[in-house]
Design a protein around this motif. Structure first.
Motif, mmCIF file in Angstrom:
data_model
loop_
_atom_site.group_PDB
_atom_site.id
_atom_site.type_symbol
_atom_site.label_atom_id
_atom_site.label_comp_id
_atom_site.label_asym_id
_atom_site.label_seq_id
_atom_site.Cartn_x
_atom_site.Cartn_y
_atom_site.Cartn_z
ATOM 1 N N UNK A 172 11.262 15.877 -50.878
ATOM 2 C CA UNK A 172 12.755 15.772 -51.042
ATOM 3 C C UNK A 172 13.379 14.245 -51.165
ATOM 4 N N UNK A 173 12.454 13.319 -50.057
ATOM 5 C CA UNK A 173 12.651 11.967 -50.209
ATOM 6 C C UNK A 173 12.373 11.551 -51.665
ATOM 7 N N UNK A 174 11.144 11.897 -52.193
ATOM 8 C CA UNK A 174 10.440 11.496 -53.379
ATOM 9 C C UNK A 174 11.529 11.744 -54.578
ATOM 10 N N UNK A 175 12.070 13.235 -54.500
ATOM 11 C CA UNK A 175 12.935 13.575 -55.250
ATOM 12 C C UNK A 175 14.146 12.563 -55.610
ATOM 13 N N UNK A 176 14.838 12.246 -54.417
ATOM 14 C CA UNK A 176 16.115 11.335 -54.601
ATOM 15 C C UNK A 176 15.641 10.010 -54.750
ATOM 16 N N UNK A 196 10.415 18.307 -60.468
ATOM 17 C CA UNK A 196 9.107 18.916 -59.864
ATOM 18 C C UNK A 196 9.226 18.544 -58.416
ATOM 19 N N UNK A 197 9.477 17.574 -57.829
ATOM 20 C CA UNK A 197 9.593 17.351 -56.578
ATOM 21 C C UNK A 197 10.601 18.351 -55.741
ATOM 22 N N UNK A 242 5.811 21.575 -64.885
ATOM 23 C CA UNK A 242 4.960 20.551 -65.236
ATOM 24 C C UNK A 242 4.672 20.482 -66.694
ATOM 25 N N UNK A 243 4.519 21.529 -67.434
ATOM 26 C CA UNK A 243 4.488 21.644 -68.767
ATOM 27 C C UNK A 243 5.465 20.675 -69.563
ATOM 28 N N UNK A 244 6.832 21.052 -69.231
ATOM 29 C CA UNK A 244 7.820 20.346 -69.786
ATOM 30 C C UNK A 244 7.773 18.845 -69.690
ATOM 31 N N UNK A 245 7.418 18.532 -68.563
ATOM 32 C CA UNK A 245 7.271 17.079 -68.036
ATOM 33 C C UNK A 245 6.042 16.533 -68.885
ATOM 34 N N UNK A 246 5.122 17.064 -69.233
ATOM 35 C CA UNK A 246 4.023 16.590 -69.981
ATOM 36 C C UNK A 246 4.304 16.557 -71.426
ATOM 37 N N UNK A 247 5.378 17.508 -72.110
ATOM 38 C CA UNK A 247 5.786 17.319 -73.420
ATOM 39 C C UNK A 247 6.613 16.052 -73.494
ATOM 40 N N UNK A 248 7.518 16.003 -72.606
ATOM 41 C CA UNK A 248 8.461 14.610 -72.716
ATOM 42 C C UNK A 248 7.578 13.267 -72.420
#
Length: 148
Positions: free
Chosen positions: A17-21, A63-64, A106-112
């Motif tokens: 959650x800290x990584x997310x922020x 994702x995080x 994760x798949x969407x992140x790879x496409x971007x």
């Protein structure tokens, strides 16, 4: 021993959650930097690349968020902070639901990421550009096979 595992899961969840922020903050910075480049240099400064990179950062942050909130909901269901999360897209009752949600993000992140690389390439493409789209295709096919 159970208490040690609970503490370890709490540390993992809170760290995610800290990584997310942190990543959201960096994505906001990249977005404003992209607009700054647009206002100063115009289109030749490639502000769209900065903005697409910020989109990539926001997806990694998502994702995080999914992993952190998902772990906390699964392993600490009694905590009212996570019990009260009623987001329809974050309905996680078991580990398989968490895995499927993370897999799709994760798949969407790879496409971007692939789109960002294409924008950054400006010119000729090498065969190595096919690694990410082929891996996305293989990941998607394997996810479909695992569902059925």
């Amino acid at each position: 021993m159970e208490r040690v595992f609970k503490i370890a899961i709490a540390i993992i969840g809170i760290t995610m959650l800290v990584n997310f922020l942190f990543i959201v903050g960096f994505g906001v910075y990249k977005t404003f930097h992209g607009f700054d480049v647009l206002l100063r240099d115009g289109a030749p400064g490639k502000p769209g690349l900065e903005i697409v990179e910020s989109l990539d950062l926001f997806l990694v942050a998502l994702v995080f968020l999914i992993l952190g909130a998902g772990f906390m909901k699964l392993f600490y269901p009694e905590m009212r902070e996570f019990k009260s999360l009623k987001w329809p897209w974050l309905k996680i009752d078991n580990f398989n639901q968490l895995k499927e949600l993370v897999w799709n993000a994760f798949l969407l992140t790879l496409l971007i990421t692939f789109g960002t690389q294409v924008l950054r390439a400006s010119g000729s493409f090498q065969w190595t550009f096919l690694i990410i789209p082929v891996s996305v295709l293989l990941f998607a096919l394997s996810a479909r096979v695992l569902r059925h």
